[in-house]
Design a protein around this motif. Structure first.
Motif, PDB file in Angstrom:
ATOM      1  N   UNK A  48       5.109  -1.794   0.753  1.00 56.81           N
ATOM      2  CA  UNK A  48       5.885  -2.466  -0.324  1.00 56.81           C
ATOM      3  C   UNK A  48       6.383  -1.396  -1.432  1.00 56.81           C
ATOM      4  N   UNK A  49       7.622  -1.431  -1.898  1.00 58.85           N
ATOM      5  CA  UNK A  49       8.016  -0.437  -2.906  1.00 58.85           C
ATOM      6  C   UNK A  49       8.361  -1.212  -4.141  1.00 58.85           C
ATOM      7  N   UNK A  50       7.790  -0.586  -5.298  1.00 53.21           N
ATOM      8  CA  UNK A  50       8.144  -0.958  -6.577  1.00 53.21           C
ATOM      9  C   UNK A  50       8.147   0.097  -7.637  1.00 53.21           C
ATOM     10  N   UNK A  51       9.151   0.288  -8.563  1.00 54.19           N
ATOM     11  CA  UNK A  51       9.089   1.370  -9.640  1.00 54.19           C
ATOM     12  C   UNK A  51       8.707   2.570  -8.988  1.00 54.19           C
ATOM     13  N   UNK A  52       9.232   2.874  -7.930  1.00 43.26           N
ATOM     14  CA  UNK A  52       8.886   4.337  -7.407  1.00 43.26           C
ATOM     15  C   UNK A  52       7.510   4.566  -6.738  1.00 43.26           C
ATOM     16  N   UNK A  53       6.677   3.585  -6.731  1.00 42.12           N
ATOM     17  CA  UNK A  53       5.308   3.535  -6.074  1.00 42.12           C
ATOM     18  C   UNK A  53       5.292   2.774  -4.704  1.00 42.12           C
ATOM     19  N   UNK A  54       4.782   3.084  -3.846  1.00 39.50           N
ATOM     20  CA  UNK A  54       4.708   2.405  -2.404  1.00 39.50           C
ATOM     21  C   UNK A  54       3.115   2.079  -2.350  1.00 39.50           C
ATOM     22  N   UNK A  55       2.923   0.655  -1.836  1.00 38.01           N
ATOM     23  CA  UNK A  55       1.859   0.142  -1.576  1.00 38.01           C
ATOM     24  C   UNK A  55       1.725  -0.137   0.065  1.00 38.01           C
ATOM     25  N   UNK A  56       0.851   0.455   0.581  1.00 42.17           N
ATOM     26  CA  UNK A  56       0.558   0.425   1.981  1.00 42.17           C
ATOM     27  C   UNK A  56      -0.277  -0.730   2.207  1.00 42.17           C
ATOM     28  N   UNK A  57      -0.005  -1.893   3.135  1.00 50.44           N
ATOM     29  CA  UNK A  57      -0.662  -3.083   3.734  1.00 50.44           C
ATOM     30  C   UNK A  57      -2.032  -2.414   4.468  1.00 50.44           C
ATOM     31  N   UNK A  58      -3.212  -2.795   4.271  1.00 45.22           N
ATOM     32  CA  UNK A  58      -4.124  -2.538   5.141  1.00 45.22           C
ATOM     33  C   UNK A  58      -4.709  -3.739   5.577  1.00 45.22           C
ATOM     34  N   UNK A  59      -4.645  -4.182   6.737  1.00 49.62           N
ATOM     35  CA  UNK A  59      -5.338  -5.543   6.969  1.00 49.62           C
ATOM     36  C   UNK A  59      -6.877  -5.325   7.252  1.00 49.62           C
ATOM     37  N   UNK A  60      -7.572  -6.038   6.388  1.00 45.52           N
ATOM     38  CA  UNK A  60      -9.123  -5.833   6.395  1.00 45.52           C
ATOM     39  C   UNK A  60      -9.681  -7.073   6.425  1.00 45.52           C
ATOM     40  N   UNK A  61      -9.815  -7.730   7.655  1.00 44.67           N
ATOM     41  CA  UNK A  61     -10.367  -9.013   7.844  1.00 44.67           C
ATOM     42  C   UNK A  61     -11.895  -8.953   7.660  1.00 44.67           C
ATOM     43  N   UNK A  62     -12.253 -10.071   7.451  1.00 42.76           N
ATOM     44  CA  UNK A  62     -13.903 -10.431   7.361  1.00 42.76           C
ATOM     45  C   UNK A  62     -14.058 -11.559   6.401  1.00 42.76           C
ATOM     46  N   UNK A  63     -13.694 -11.308   5.033  1.00 40.06           N
ATOM     47  CA  UNK A  63     -13.856 -12.342   4.037  1.00 40.06           C
ATOM     48  C   UNK A  63     -12.777 -13.284   4.401  1.00 40.06           C
ATOM     49  N   UNK A  64     -11.931 -13.199   4.979  1.00 41.77           N
ATOM     50  CA  UNK A  64     -10.822 -14.101   5.350  1.00 41.77           C
ATOM     51  C   UNK A  64     -10.228 -13.533   6.610  1.00 41.77           C
ATOM     52  N   UNK A  65      -9.590 -14.107   7.743  1.00 38.23           N
ATOM     53  CA  UNK A  65      -8.940 -13.405   8.810  1.00 38.23           C
ATOM     54  C   UNK A  65      -7.797 -12.710   8.409  1.00 38.23           C
ATOM     55  N   UNK A  66      -7.028 -13.077   7.672  1.00 38.61           N
ATOM     56  CA  UNK A  66      -5.866 -12.290   7.234  1.00 38.61           C
ATOM     57  C   UNK A  66      -5.775 -11.516   5.956  1.00 38.61           C
ATOM     58  N   UNK A  67      -7.221 -11.130   5.384  1.00 35.33           N
ATOM     59  CA  UNK A  67      -7.182 -10.557   4.112  1.00 35.33           C
ATOM     60  C   UNK A  67      -6.439  -9.222   4.293  1.00 35.33           C
ATOM     61  N   UNK A  68      -6.057  -8.919   3.298  1.00 32.55           N
ATOM     62  CA  UNK A  68      -5.288  -7.400   3.431  1.00 32.55           C
ATOM     63  C   UNK A  68      -5.675  -6.803   1.848  1.00 32.55           C
ATOM     64  N   UNK A  69      -5.441  -5.616   1.905  1.00 29.91           N
ATOM     65  CA  UNK A  69      -5.869  -4.562   0.698  1.00 29.91           C
ATOM     66  C   UNK A  69      -4.490  -3.840   0.756  1.00 29.91           C
ATOM     67  N   UNK A  70      -4.241  -3.432  -0.653  1.00 30.65           N
ATOM     68  CA  UNK A  70      -2.918  -2.695  -0.847  1.00 30.65           C
ATOM     69  C   UNK A  70      -3.453  -1.227  -1.478  1.00 30.65           C
ATOM     70  N   UNK A  71      -2.969  -0.241  -0.834  1.00 36.75           N
ATOM     71  CA  UNK A  71      -3.120   1.253  -1.058  1.00 36.75           C
ATOM     72  C   UNK A  71      -2.121   1.837  -1.677  1.00 36.75           C
ATOM     73  N   UNK A  72      -2.370   2.197  -2.987  1.00 34.89           N
ATOM     74  CA  UNK A  72      -1.061   2.878  -3.638  1.00 34.89           C
ATOM     75  C   UNK A  72      -1.369   4.228  -4.056  1.00 34.89           C
ATOM     76  N   UNK A  73      -1.271   5.373  -3.033  1.00 32.47           N
ATOM     77  CA  UNK A  73      -1.592   6.502  -3.549  1.00 32.47           C
ATOM     78  C   UNK A  73      -1.249   7.272  -4.626  1.00 32.47           C
ATOM     79  N   UNK A  74      -0.009   6.917  -4.908  1.00 31.42           N
ATOM     80  CA  UNK A  74       0.504   7.671  -6.535  1.00 31.42           C
ATOM     81  C   UNK A  74      -0.002   7.129  -7.561  1.00 31.42           C
TER      82      UNK A  74
END
Length: 207
Positions: free
Chosen positions: A113-139
Motif C-alpha cells: 500500500x502506498x501513501x505520501x511516498x511511503x510503502x507499507x507491505x502487508x505481512x500476514x501474521x495469524x495467531x491473535x486472529x486468523x487474518x491478522x496482519x502487520x504493516x511494515x514501512x521500511x522508509x
C-alpha cells in the motif's frame, strides 16, 4: 513533505465470547499534508476524522477484525469515502460486528500500500486472529503490529479464533526477520522495537 506517523488514542469496549473489557486503542494515521492511510478505526469515527482533517484518506486498513479495531470503520468510511481493507481470513470476526456491511477490499500477504511516498507491505501474521496482519514501512523504520506483538510479548490468544503456537510462529518468522531497530507501533499501549522484543523472547514457548 515526507510521510509521518500520527497516533490517536480512542477508548471503548472490546467484546468477544460473551465478555467485555474497557480498552484504549491506538489508531495510526500515516501520510503527509494531503493524503493518509488510517490503521485500525477504533471506537470514535468523529475523533479520527477530526485528526485526519481535510486530507484524503486512501484506505482504512484493519490489522484484524476484533470489534475494538473495526467498530468505527464503516462510519469513518462514510465520512471520508475511503475503502475498508481486511484480510479475508478475518471475515468471520468482522461479521460479528458488521454482519450487514462487508469490507470494501481484501488484504493479501506481500501486498504493498502506498501513501505520501511511503510503502507499507502487508505481512500476514495469524495467531491473535486468523487474518491478522502487520504493516511494515521500511522508509519509516516502523511496523504496525495491531495485536500481534506488544511491548513485552505476543498478543492474547485465549479466546475464539486465536492460537498461541501460531502467533509465536508469526512473530519469530515474520516480524523478527525485520531489522532490530524497527519501531513497533502496537494496537494498545506503548511501543517497542523488534530488537527489544527479540531479547525478551527467550522464555517464549516455541511452536
Amino acid at each position: 513533505m515526507a510521510a509521518t506517523v500520527q497516533n490517536v488514542v480512542t477508548s471503548g469496549v472490546f467484546e468477544l465470547d460473551g465478555g467485555s473489557w474497557d480498552v484504549d486503542n491506538n489508531v495510526w494515521i500515516i501520510g503527509d499534508d494531503s493524503e493518509v492511510i488510517v490503521i485500525d478505526a477504533a471506537h470514535d469515527a468523529a475523533r479520527i476524522a477530526e485528526a485526519v482533517g481535510e486530507r484524503s484518506v486512501r484506505a482504512i486498513v484493519s490489522t484484524h477484525a476484533h470489534n475494538d479495531h473495526v467498530n468505527a470503520a464503516p462510519e469513518l468510511a462514510r465520512i471520508t469515502g475511503a475503502p475498508i481493507l481486511l484480510h479475508p481470513e478475518d471475515r468471520v470476526l468482522w461479521d460479528l460486528t458488521h454482519a450487514g456491511r462487508a469490507p470494501d477490499g481484501e488484504l493479501a500477504d506481500g501486498q504493498t500500500l502506498s501513501v505520501a511516498g511511503a510503502e507499507l507491505t502487508v505481512l500476514h501474521t495469524p495467531g491473535h486472529a486468523p487474518g491478522a496482519v502487520c504493516l511494515y514501512a521500511p522508509s519509516l523504520g516502523a511496523v504496525f503490529t495491531g495485536d500481534t506483538l506488544f511491548h513485552g510479548g505476543p498478543g492474547a490468544t485465549g479466546r475464539s479464533y486465536s492460537d498461541y503456537p501460531t502467533i509465536v510462529g508469526s512473530i519469530t518468522e515474520r516480524l523478527f526477520a525485520l531489522p532490530d531497530e524497527t519501531v513497533v507501533h502496537t494496537g494498545h499501549g506503548e511501543g517497542t522495537t523488534i530488537g527489544a522484543e527479540k531479547q525478551g523472547a527467550t522464555g517464549w514457548e516455541k511452536p
